[in-house]
Design a protein around this motif. Structure first.
Motif, PDB file in Angstrom:
ATOM      1  N   TYR A 249       0.680  -1.074  -0.006  1.00 17.07           N
ATOM      2  CA  TYR A 249      -0.063   0.030   0.015  1.00 17.07           C
ATOM      3  C   TYR A 249       0.782   1.257  -0.152  1.00 17.07           C
ATOM      4  O   TYR A 249       0.561   2.310  -0.622  1.00 17.07           O
ATOM      5  CB  TYR A 249      -0.866   0.063   1.156  1.00 17.07           C
ATOM      6  N   ARG A 250       2.048   1.436   0.605  1.00 18.41           N
ATOM      7  CA  ARG A 250       2.775   2.328   0.818  1.00 18.41           C
ATOM      8  C   ARG A 250       3.475   2.675  -0.518  1.00 18.41           C
ATOM      9  O   ARG A 250       3.915   3.863  -1.067  1.00 18.41           O
ATOM     10  CB  ARG A 250       4.046   2.079   1.733  1.00 18.41           C
TER      11      ARG A 250
ATOM     12  N   ALA B  13       0.050   5.611  12.650  1.00 20.57           N
ATOM     13  CA  ALA B  13       0.549   4.611  11.589  1.00 20.57           C
ATOM     14  C   ALA B  13      -0.071   4.851  10.255  1.00 20.57           C
ATOM     15  O   ALA B  13       0.497   5.075   9.189  1.00 20.57           O
ATOM     16  CB  ALA B  13       0.528   3.360  11.954  1.00 20.57           C
ATOM     17  N   LYS B  14      -1.327   4.997  10.431  1.00 21.58           N
ATOM     18  CA  LYS B  14      -2.033   5.120   9.170  1.00 21.58           C
ATOM     19  C   LYS B  14      -1.976   6.207   8.713  1.00 21.58           C
ATOM     20  O   LYS B  14      -1.778   6.538   7.453  1.00 21.58           O
ATOM     21  CB  LYS B  14      -3.619   4.664   9.374  1.00 21.58           C
ATOM     22  N   GLN B  15      -1.984   7.319   9.360  1.00 19.71           N
ATOM     23  CA  GLN B  15      -1.754   8.711   9.004  1.00 19.71           C
ATOM     24  C   GLN B  15      -0.738   8.990   8.459  1.00 19.71           C
ATOM     25  O   GLN B  15      -0.465   9.414   7.211  1.00 19.71           O
ATOM     26  CB  GLN B  15      -1.831   9.743  10.275  1.00 19.71           C
ATOM     27  N   ILE B  16       0.673   8.438   8.882  1.00 24.85           N
ATOM     28  CA  ILE B  16       1.613   8.447   8.285  1.00 24.85           C
ATOM     29  C   ILE B  16       1.858   7.865   7.092  1.00 24.85           C
ATOM     30  O   ILE B  16       2.317   8.329   6.089  1.00 24.85           O
ATOM     31  CB  ILE B  16       2.978   7.931   9.195  1.00 24.85           C
ATOM     32  N   VAL B  17       1.262   6.662   6.910  1.00 19.89           N
ATOM     33  CA  VAL B  17       1.293   6.032   5.772  1.00 19.89           C
ATOM     34  C   VAL B  17       0.563   6.692   4.734  1.00 19.89           C
ATOM     35  O   VAL B  17       1.206   6.797   3.318  1.00 19.89           O
ATOM     36  CB  VAL B  17       0.667   4.451   5.808  1.00 19.89           C
ATOM     37  N   GLU B  18      -0.504   7.311   4.982  1.00 20.54           N
ATOM     38  CA  GLU B  18      -1.496   7.822   4.073  1.00 20.54           C
ATOM     39  C   GLU B  18      -0.335   9.431   3.501  1.00 20.54           C
ATOM     40  O   GLU B  18      -0.508   9.771   2.193  1.00 20.54           O
ATOM     41  CB  GLU B  18      -2.739   8.512   4.578  1.00 20.54           C
TER      42      GLU B  18
ATOM     43  N   ILE C 267       2.748   9.545   3.266  1.00 20.20           N
ATOM     44  CA  ILE C 267       3.905   8.819   2.228  1.00 20.20           C
ATOM     45  C   ILE C 267       3.192   8.763   1.017  1.00 20.20           C
ATOM     46  O   ILE C 267       3.740   9.099  -0.059  1.00 20.20           O
ATOM     47  CB  ILE C 267       4.258   7.678   2.892  1.00 20.20           C
TER      48      ILE C 267
ATOM     49  N   ALA D 184      14.255   4.873   3.774  1.00 16.30           N
ATOM     50  CA  ALA D 184      14.016   5.091   5.166  1.00 16.30           C
ATOM     51  C   ALA D 184      13.155   3.933   5.835  1.00 16.30           C
ATOM     52  O   ALA D 184      13.295   3.684   7.280  1.00 16.30           O
ATOM     53  CB  ALA D 184      13.178   6.484   5.198  1.00 16.30           C
ATOM     54  N   ILE D 185      12.451   3.219   5.190  1.00 15.16           N
ATOM     55  CA  ILE D 185      11.342   2.413   5.943  1.00 15.16           C
ATOM     56  C   ILE D 185      12.252   0.825   5.542  1.00 15.16           C
ATOM     57  O   ILE D 185      12.105  -0.166   6.432  1.00 15.16           O
ATOM     58  CB  ILE D 185      10.086   2.275   5.536  1.00 15.16           C
TER      59      ILE D 185
ATOM     60  N   LYS E  36      11.917  13.562   1.681  1.00 12.46           N
ATOM     61  CA  LYS E  36      12.079  13.603   3.333  1.00 12.46           C
ATOM     62  C   LYS E  36      11.524  15.175   3.770  1.00 12.46           C
ATOM     63  O   LYS E  36      10.811  15.200   4.556  1.00 12.46           O
ATOM     64  CB  LYS E  36      13.497  13.565   3.775  1.00 12.46           C
TER      65      LYS E  36
ATOM     66  N   LEU F 299       7.887  15.313   3.147  1.00  9.55           N
ATOM     67  CA  LEU F 299       7.120  14.638   4.064  1.00  9.55           C
ATOM     68  C   LEU F 299       6.851  15.154   5.512  1.00  9.55           C
ATOM     69  O   LEU F 299       5.995  15.187   6.339  1.00  9.55           O
ATOM     70  CB  LEU F 299       7.562  13.060   4.029  1.00  9.55           C
ATOM     71  N   GLU F 300       8.284  15.538   5.707  1.00 13.80           N
ATOM     72  CA  GLU F 300       8.286  16.207   7.155  1.00 13.80           C
ATOM     73  C   GLU F 300       7.439  17.554   7.321  1.00 13.80           C
ATOM     74  O   GLU F 300       6.726  17.776   8.278  1.00 13.80           O
ATOM     75  CB  GLU F 300       9.943  16.762   7.235  1.00 13.80           C
TER      76      GLU F 300
ATOM     77  N   LEU G  38       3.802  16.174   7.554  1.00  9.34           N
ATOM     78  CA  LEU G  38       3.666  15.681   8.954  1.00  9.34           C
ATOM     79  C   LEU G  38       3.352  16.895   9.897  1.00  9.34           C
ATOM     80  O   LEU G  38       2.679  16.654  10.821  1.00  9.34           O
ATOM     81  CB  LEU G  38       4.775  14.828   9.441  1.00  9.34           C
TER      82      LEU G  38
END
Lengths: 189, 424
Positions: free
Chosen positions: A34-35, A114-119, A121, A136-137, A164, A167-168, A171
């Protein structure tokens, strides 16, 4: 069913063992897919193709390291191969795409982190997203990423730096993280 | 949710944050994967179902005792004989003195019976039927036919000599019909359709080990109340086998369409809906998330009606009992169990925090078990054809959703069954 039983049964093409192995690892592997993907449907296609490879190559697994890690590497490579069929990774994000990201981020709701961060990304442009996921992952180094994506190592590094930063910024704007003094490293119109 | 600082190690932060992120694939992924891994075993359940249906049809067809006209002619043609004595005795009445008539229809006389048996044909269906004491009337009819045919002097040539072929065909058709009606009334076929109203019972899957481990506040309001009923339909066919005059067995194939509506609201912004699912291996609750723009909470936007439905294929197996009746109308009560394959449908589930709905087709349980009870009146329209009508109740024993879903749903329908029954 223990992991050893699932492994031995799956190598013998026992459907019950295969289903048990699939049931144990498919949720986390779909999260990986999904990511990398642009939609859930694409992620499921990646998962299916990945598990076909997993089952066909399972006899090559030598119990060196965790089975989950072995499966994950196959899944990641499958994702990359599917993405490579359609896209080039030398392209960097353009301004209009970046602006679009800021419009879309309002639609990310507050839910589990976790879901928020994946979304977040997944909001990144394809090239950024892919490099960020791998580096990174998934823990690949830029030399490996360059080889996997058939790009220059310097391109991988520069794409990661921009990914990066982007994304920062997302976030922080979503208040998922606090980082005093965070800077936006790409231009907005 | 508290914001999370990270001390400059962005990679570690991302890795740790996403490490346990899981999503549950839809059932079709495993189905496709299975078909790819085991191409020779595709859809074993469908294959087994086809074998079962074929077996039922084969048993039905092979037990049909219909004696076709062709078979009857063949049977009789093997035993043409010269009816010397009886015919000659009657030739005086029919003005054919001294003429030998070749008779096609065998007249059953003791001497003829012995001839049939002695020639090794004790199983001859015509002979068997013809010999029964209760068929005296038919024997008399055929004897009459033979003698009346003898009056016609315009006979055809060929194997049927001195016989009025038109009259012969008419009588032989009547004879075949009488044979078939007599021998095959044990088997009949029923076609039916049942429009019904669908209802449902919702409850939390509290029996699962996972339920006791649920986070506080989840699954407290997941029993949806803003539902509306809708029209369901069943249609199919049964082979009926009569054990005796009052009791018969039935088995067949039935298509079912179930559905009902959920009244929701269009959300302004897409939100993520959490669905608590049961990890079948670890018996742990797992949060699965989906995007959703269908809200359970009244919004300023439009109302949206969702349709939960299933397409099913059932194999009803059961029995009918005749409560009362006469030659034209009968009253039955019946029951059946219905192993059911759910071929597809929509499954809109309310999220675990009761805020929104998600469509999760993979949540549908593929194999289910239903039961039906009914009572109906059967009205005889004409020979071999009956019209049936009466109320029916159908109940689904297992939840619509698989065990990984924390919500139980039992469907039940009440409808009017309309059908026709016809003999083979």
């Amino acid at each position: 069913m223990t992991e050893e039983q699932m492994l031995a049964g799956s190598i013998k093409k026992n459907a019950t063992a295969q289903e048990a192995l699939y049931a144990r690892y498919s949720p986390k592997m779909l999260g990986v897919c999904y990511r990398f993907s642009k939609s859930r449907e694409d992620a499921e296609d990646m998962l299916q193709e990945g598990f076909i490879k997993v089952f066909s190559q399972l006899h090559q697994y030598r119990n060196e390291g965790a089975l989950e890690g072995w499966i994950r590497r196959i899944i990641v490579h499958t994702c990359i191969n599917i993405i490579k069929k359609n896209k080039k990774f030398n392209d960097t994000v353009d301004i209009s795409n970046a602006a679009f990201l800021y419009q879309r981020e309002d639609y990310i709701p507050s839910i589990l982190q976790a879901k928020q961060i994946v979304e977040c990304i997944r909001m990144l442009p394809l090239g950024y997203r892919t490099v960020l996921n791998l580096y990174a992952i998934e823990g690949y180094v830029h030399k490996e990423i360059a080889s996997m994506l058939e790009i220059e190592e310097s391109t991988s590094r520069s794409q990661y730096t921009r990914a990066k930063a982007m994304l920062e910024d997302i976030l922080i704007k979503k208040k998922i993280i606090d980082k005093p003094g965070a800077k936006i490293s790409f231009a907005l119109p | 949710m508290d914001n999370k600082f990270y001390n400059g190690n962005f990679e570690n932060f991302l890795k740790e944050s996403t490490e346990d992120f899981k999503m549950y694939p839809s059932h079709k992924v495993w189905t496709s994967l299975y078909n790819n891994l085991h191409p020779a075993k595709k859809w074993p359940s469908v294959a087994m179902l086809l074998v079962l249906i074929s077996s039922i049809m084969f048993i039905g067809v092979s037990n049909r005792k219909e004696i076709s006209k062709k078979e009857l002619l063949k049977s009789s043609a093997g035993y043409p004989y010269i009816a010397s004595e009886p015919i000659e005795e009657n030739t005086t009445d029919v003005n054919l003195p001294g003429k030998k008539v070749e008779v096609f229809l065998p007249e059953v006389q003791p001497v003829v019976d012995q001839q049939f048996i002695s020639e090794g044909n004790p199983d001859n269906k015509l002979f068997s039927f013809y010999s029964k004491p209760e068929n005296t009337e038919i024997r008399r009819l055929l004897r009459t036919l033979k003698f009346s045919q003898a009056t016609n002097e315009n006979f055809n040539s060929g194997s049927i000599k001195n016989v009025d072929s038109g009259l012969y065909n008419q009588k032989i058709n009547e004879f075949v019909a009488s044979l078939n009606n007599n021998d095959n009334d044990k088997f009949s076929f029923e076609f039916y359709a049942t429009p019904s109203i669908g209802y449902r019972i919702h409850s939390n899957n509290e029996s699962s080990e996972t339920f006791s481990k649920m986070p506080a506040g989840y699954l407290e309001n997941t029993v949806v109340s803003n539902l509306s009923n809708s029209l369901n339909i069943e249609a199919g066919g049964n082979i009926l086998y009569s054990i005796n005059d009052n009791f018969r067995l039935k088995a067949g194939l039935q298509l079912n369409y179930t559905n009902y509506y959920i009244n929701t609201f269009e959300a302004g912004n897409s939100s993520l809906a959490e669905a608590v699912m049961n990890d079948m291996i670890k018996s742990q609750p797992v949060l699965n998330t989906r995007n959703s723009d269908m809200s359970n909470i009244p919004q300023s936007g439009n109302q949206v009606t969702l349709n939960n439905n299933t397409y099913q294929l059932s194999v009803p197996i059961g029995a009918d009992f005749k409560i009362a009746g006469n030659s034209s109308i009968e009253w039955y009560a019946g029951a059946s169990v219905q192993p059911t394959y759910v071929a597809g449908g929509n499954a809109y589930l309310i999220s675990s925090e009761s805020n929104s709905f998600v469509n999760e087709g993979s949540a549908l349980r593929r194999f289910n078990l239903n039961g039906g009870i009914e009572t109906f009146v059967s009205y005889k329209l004409r020979q071999g054809l009956k019209l049936n009508a009466g109320p029916q109740f159908r109940y689904q024993f297992l939840s619509t959703y698989s065990n990984k879903i924390m919500l139980n749903e039992k469907l039940y329908n009440m409808g009017l069954k309309l059908g026709i029954t016809t003999n083979f």
